[in-house]
Design a protein around this motif. Structure first.
Motif, PDB file in Angstrom:
ATOM      1  N   ILE A 102       0.836  -1.207   0.000  1.00 50.18           N
ATOM      2  CA  ILE A 102       0.000   0.000   0.000  1.00 50.18           C
ATOM      3  C   ILE A 102       0.869   1.254   0.000  1.00 50.18           C
ATOM      4  O   ILE A 102       0.599   2.218  -0.730  1.00 50.18           O
ATOM      5  N   HIS A 103       1.919   1.231   0.814  1.00 49.87           N
ATOM      6  CA  HIS A 103       2.833   2.378   0.890  1.00 49.87           C
ATOM      7  C   HIS A 103       3.489   2.637  -0.471  1.00 49.87           C
ATOM      8  O   HIS A 103       3.572   3.782  -0.926  1.00 49.87           O
ATOM      9  N   LYS A 104       3.943   1.570  -1.138  1.00 49.75           N
ATOM     10  CA  LYS A 104       4.577   1.719  -2.446  1.00 49.75           C
ATOM     11  C   LYS A 104       3.593   2.268  -3.488  1.00 49.75           C
ATOM     12  O   LYS A 104       3.947   3.115  -4.322  1.00 49.75           O
ATOM     13  N   ILE A 105       2.355   1.767  -3.434  1.00 57.37           N
ATOM     14  CA  ILE A 105       1.354   2.212  -4.409  1.00 57.37           C
ATOM     15  C   ILE A 105       0.991   3.676  -4.179  1.00 57.37           C
ATOM     16  O   ILE A 105       0.825   4.448  -5.129  1.00 57.37           O
ATOM     17  N   ARG A 106       0.891   4.071  -2.886  1.00 64.06           N
ATOM     18  CA  ARG A 106       0.598   5.478  -2.578  1.00 64.06           C
ATOM     19  C   ARG A 106       1.646   6.407  -3.181  1.00 64.06           C
ATOM     20  O   ARG A 106       1.326   7.488  -3.668  1.00 64.06           O
ATOM     21  N   ASP A 107       2.895   5.971  -3.169  1.00 61.51           N
ATOM     22  CA  ASP A 107       3.982   6.803  -3.704  1.00 61.51           C
ATOM     23  C   ASP A 107       3.861   7.014  -5.210  1.00 61.51           C
ATOM     24  O   ASP A 107       4.514   7.912  -5.757  1.00 61.51           O
ATOM     25  N   GLN A 157       4.547  -0.123 -15.484  1.00 64.06           N
ATOM     26  CA  GLN A 157       5.273  -1.374 -15.256  1.00 64.06           C
ATOM     27  C   GLN A 157       5.664  -1.531 -13.794  1.00 64.06           C
ATOM     28  O   GLN A 157       5.651  -2.643 -13.248  1.00 64.06           O
ATOM     29  N   GLU A 158       5.994  -0.419 -13.143  1.00 62.58           N
ATOM     30  CA  GLU A 158       6.362  -0.470 -11.727  1.00 62.58           C
ATOM     31  C   GLU A 158       5.175  -0.897 -10.876  1.00 62.58           C
ATOM     32  O   GLU A 158       5.303  -1.742  -9.980  1.00 62.58           O
ATOM     33  N   LEU A 159       4.007  -0.323 -11.169  1.00 61.67           N
ATOM     34  CA  LEU A 159       2.810  -0.690 -10.417  1.00 61.67           C
ATOM     35  C   LEU A 159       2.433  -2.152 -10.684  1.00 61.67           C
ATOM     36  O   LEU A 159       2.085  -2.902  -9.757  1.00 61.67           O
ATOM     37  N   GLU A 160       2.548  -2.557 -11.937  1.00 63.73           N
ATOM     38  CA  GLU A 160       2.268  -3.953 -12.302  1.00 63.73           C
ATOM     39  C   GLU A 160       3.216  -4.902 -11.574  1.00 63.73           C
ATOM     40  O   GLU A 160       2.806  -5.962 -11.083  1.00 63.73           O
ATOM     41  N   SER A 161       4.472  -4.513 -11.499  1.00 66.84           N
ATOM     42  CA  SER A 161       5.477  -5.343 -10.823  1.00 66.84           C
ATOM     43  C   SER A 161       5.181  -5.480  -9.333  1.00 66.84           C
ATOM     44  O   SER A 161       5.332  -6.560  -8.748  1.00 66.84           O
ATOM     45  N   ILE A 162       4.757  -4.389  -8.702  1.00 67.58           N
ATOM     46  CA  ILE A 162       4.404  -4.419  -7.271  1.00 67.58           C
ATOM     47  C   ILE A 162       3.302  -5.445  -7.028  1.00 67.58           C
ATOM     48  O   ILE A 162       3.359  -6.248  -6.090  1.00 67.58           O
ATOM     49  N   LEU A 163       2.285  -5.434  -7.886  1.00 67.62           N
ATOM     50  CA  LEU A 163       1.154  -6.352  -7.724  1.00 67.62           C
ATOM     51  C   LEU A 163       1.578  -7.792  -7.988  1.00 67.62           C
ATOM     52  O   LEU A 163       1.181  -8.708  -7.250  1.00 67.62           O
ATOM     53  N   ASN A 164       2.380  -7.998  -9.032  1.00 72.96           N
ATOM     54  CA  ASN A 164       2.841  -9.357  -9.342  1.00 72.96           C
ATOM     55  C   ASN A 164       3.737  -9.911  -8.237  1.00 72.96           C
ATOM     56  O   ASN A 164       3.657 -11.093  -7.901  1.00 72.96           O
ATOM     57  N   LEU A 167      -5.824   1.163  -4.620  1.00 74.93           N
ATOM     58  CA  LEU A 167      -5.730   1.187  -3.154  1.00 74.93           C
ATOM     59  C   LEU A 167      -7.050   0.741  -2.520  1.00 74.93           C
ATOM     60  O   LEU A 167      -7.056   0.095  -1.467  1.00 74.93           O
ATOM     61  N   GLY A 168      -8.154   1.104  -3.192  1.00 80.63           N
ATOM     62  CA  GLY A 168      -9.463   0.695  -2.676  1.00 80.63           C
ATOM     63  C   GLY A 168      -9.621  -0.812  -2.615  1.00 80.63           C
ATOM     64  O   GLY A 168     -10.377  -1.347  -1.791  1.00 80.63           O
ATOM     65  N   PHE A 169      -8.901  -1.519  -3.464  1.00 81.70           N
ATOM     66  CA  PHE A 169      -8.934  -2.975  -3.442  1.00 81.70           C
ATOM     67  C   PHE A 169      -8.412  -3.515  -2.108  1.00 81.70           C
ATOM     68  O   PHE A 169      -8.850  -4.567  -1.638  1.00 81.70           O
TER      69      PHE A 169
END
Length: 662
Positions: free
Chosen positions: A459-464, A541-548, A656-658
């Motif tokens: 969550i912290h990484k996605i917020r950034d 790609q960074e956000l996709e990588s975080i989720l993967n 983030l809502g997820f």
């Protein structure tokens, strides 16, 4: 069609998900269950499609209409006169019921449907639109002999043909004896009228002859007085060429066919078959977008054998298949049209037709892979409508019979059924996966402390990543206006096409040109290396990588995340769409009013035939005028930046809502 067993399973699963969502309200996992329910409802709609539309898309003059006619038995034998070995002979040939030729024979899109009776219906041009086309034709006559290219208006063959028909200002031909030589004397009635009486009289006569206000009929039924196939062929040609005085120029033609016509045809298996207007300089068109987006449509991209997939088709498929959330490749088919022995000539085929086709299929698939595009190899089909016909006369070769012809048609129809079945099986597997993962969520214990920490870190990484301005520098948006204007310069290279667009205030219906929609396409990016798709590639790609990484690092978390990456793809596509739509709306606002009251449009129109300083050109001037208008008030580059940052923040907030964040 959704059969009873899957329907009952979906209904039961939806009920269970709703109960669990209600029970878990406010608890971990609820947002995941909601996303599963939404996806399940979407799958249910797709599986409920009874009949698909089959839409053929291809470049002008590549054999699209001919293929449609033969595939769906819209052919018949007609007696014709033909020169064979220098002699005129009466022969019987197989002819298509729709107008075919070397291209530019059909004035508009044609929608073909099964019906109880045969009739033709049109969606007409308005009176104002027809009047504009008539005046454009008259202006082209006035300047036809002008040596100055910017004064010489050239209109499309299709439009000139129908305007000459409705205005009765045709080109006539007759043989004249010139010292024993039989020469042909051609007389352009429109040109003669202009030479005798001037442009105003030409326009007045053209409008009077056209009598466009009286062209109000939109439907004509088979009269049962003639052969039905012959009636279709003749009536369709008359409507397509606007030879019937009561009919306007058609924007679309709907052809409804009776059971008598469709005996032996596979048309009734589908909702409709659509023959779209041929592609020209700009294959990415708004009229095609609706078919690409429709879940009940199979898009058939038609391409010649020796150039498969040809440039227009590549560009169009690249544009749409960069959207990962839409599963377009489930509904996309490449139809390659060989001619006679082209497959036998493929290098390595050893003159074996089947081997030549397999080699070319592999080559087409390899092309898609090089372009980093998902495309099912089984969705690359081949069909030669004239394979079994003679070369001198379009008549079935004596060594073949109707069973050979029908076998090729059946192979195509079975392949399309296979496309639908593969899509259905993929969706049924997805239902199974949703059921299994939902059960795991229902039966799972509370998250461990270590798992909660992992999620909090994510969550912290996605917020950034929420503030796009920290990741995408402002200067990249400064290229947008230049990109848009350059695309306008390049995609519509002929100056007279630009002039027609100016006269119609950003649209040109006969060629489905819409510069406002073009702004949306350019802003989003024609491919992944252009504009918004390029600017946001790294952060995406960074956000996709975080989720993967979240799903791969923690096995127990997999049950909470399976649809999240796909949801992200959908949100990203929505982000591109929403920004593009706002750009389209802003360009529309900036270029108002769309009338002769606009100084901007008048300035563009006045560029035709204008005296210029040395070194000036028509294209340079109109592009400069265009660019200045887009830079006025709120600069369009600045507008793109603000909308991109706004909609990106919405995207990240939904991700983030997820996780239960706001």
């Amino acid at each position: 069609m959704l059969t009873i067993q899957p329907q009952e399973e979906i209904t039961s699963l939806k009920q269970n998900l709703r109960r669990e969502i209600k029970k878990l309200s406010g608890a971990s996992g609820i947002n995941n269950l909601k996303s599963k329910l939404e996806r399940l409802e979407e799958i249910e709609k797709i599986l409920s499609i009874d009949k698909y539309k089959i839409v053929f898309i291809g470049t002008i003059g590549k054999g699209k209409t001919t293929a449609i006619c033969h595939l769906f038995n819209l052919i018949s034998d007609f007696k014709v006169s033909k020169i064979i070995n220098g002699k005129t002979k009466n022969v019987t040939e197989t002819k298509e019921l729709l107008s075919t030729g070397s291209g530019k024979t059909t004035i508009c899109e044609v929608i073909i449907k099964a019906s109880e009776k045969t009739y033709i219906e049109i969606e007409p041009y308005t009176v104002d639109e027809m009047e504009n086309l008539i005046f454009e034709f008259c202006d082209s006559i006035v300047n036809r002999d002008n040596s100055q290219s910017e004064d010489k208006i050239i209109i499309s063959e299709e439009i000139e043909r129908v305007i000459r028909n409705i205005t009765e200002l045709k080109i006539t031909s007759k043989k004249v004896d010139d010292g024993g030589k039989n020469n042909i004397l051609r007389t352009d009635i429109a040109k003669e009228l202009f030479n005798q009486s001037g442009v105003d009289f030409l326009k007045k006569t053209a409008l009077s002859n056209a009598n466009i206000e009286a062209r109000t009929t939109t439907k004509i039924e088979f009269d049962n007085q003639n052969n039905e196939q012959e009636w279709i062929k003749n009536t369709f040609a008359a409507i397509n060429n606007v030879q019937l005085k009561e009919f306007a120029i058609p924007r679309k033609i709907y052809l409804y066919l009776s059971n008598d016509i469709l005996s032996g045809s596979n048309l009734s298996q589908f909702d409709s078959v659509v023959d779209t207007k041929g592609l020209d300089e700009n294959p990415i068109r708004k009229d095609l977008q609706k078919y690409v987006d429709s879940q009940d449509t199979i898009c058939i991209f038609v391409t010649p054998f020796n150039d498969a997939p040809e440039a227009n088709i590549r560009k169009l498929i690249i544009y749409h298949l960069t959207s990962k959330s839409k599963d377009f490749h489930h509904r996309f088919v490449t139809l390659v049209l060989p001619r006679k022995n082209e497959p036998e000539k493929v290098h390595g085929s050893d003159e074996d037709r089947d081997l030549g086709i397999r080699i070319r299929q592999d080559e087409v698939q390899a092309t898609f892979k090089k372009l980093n595009l998902d495309f099912f190899q089984k969705n690359i089909l081949f069909y030669d409508s004239l394979r079994y016909y003679r070369d001198d006369i379009v008549k079935l070769n004596e060594i073949y019979d109707e069973e050979d012809v029908q076998a090729d048609k059946n192979e195509f129809i079975e392949a399309i059924a296979g496309v639908v079945e593969r899509r259905r099986n993929i969706l049924l597997d997805e239902i199974k996966a949703i059921k299994e993962s939902s059960a795991k969520i229902k039966n799972s214990d509370a998250l461990k402390e270590s798992e909660i920490k992992v999620i909090q870190n994510v969550i912290h990484k996605i917020r950034d990543l929420r503030d796009l301005s920290k990741r995408v520098p402002s200067f990249v948006y400064e290229d947008f206006i230049d990109e848009y204007v350059n695309e306008y310069r390049k995609v519509y290279p002929a100056w007279n096409t630009k002039h027609a667009i100016h006269r119609n205030f950003g649209f040109y219906q006969p060629r489905d040109i819409d510069i406002y929609y073009d702004a949306r396409v350019v802003a989003g990016g024609i491919d992944e290396d252009k504009m918004l798709k390029k600017f946001t590639k790294e952060v995406k790609q960074e956000l996709e990588s975080i989720l993967n990484d979240l799903t791969s690092a923690n096995k127990s978390l997999k049950i909470f995340i399976p649809e999240l990456v796909k949801n992200f793809y959908g949100l990203y596509d929505d982000f591109i769409y929403e920004v593009g739509k706002e750009i389209e709306e802003e360009v529309t606002r900036k270029l108002l009013p769309r009338s002769e009251d606009s100084d901007f449009w008048n300035a563009l129109i006045a560029e035709k035939g204008k005296e210029r300083k040395r070194g000036e050109t028509f294209v340079d001037n109109v592009c400069q005028i265009f660019k200045r208008e887009l830079e006025k008030e709120t600069n369009l580059n600045t507008f793109l930046k603000s909308k991109a940052e706004y909609h990106w923040e919405k995207l990240v907030t939904k991700i983030l809502g997820f996780f239960g964040e706001k």
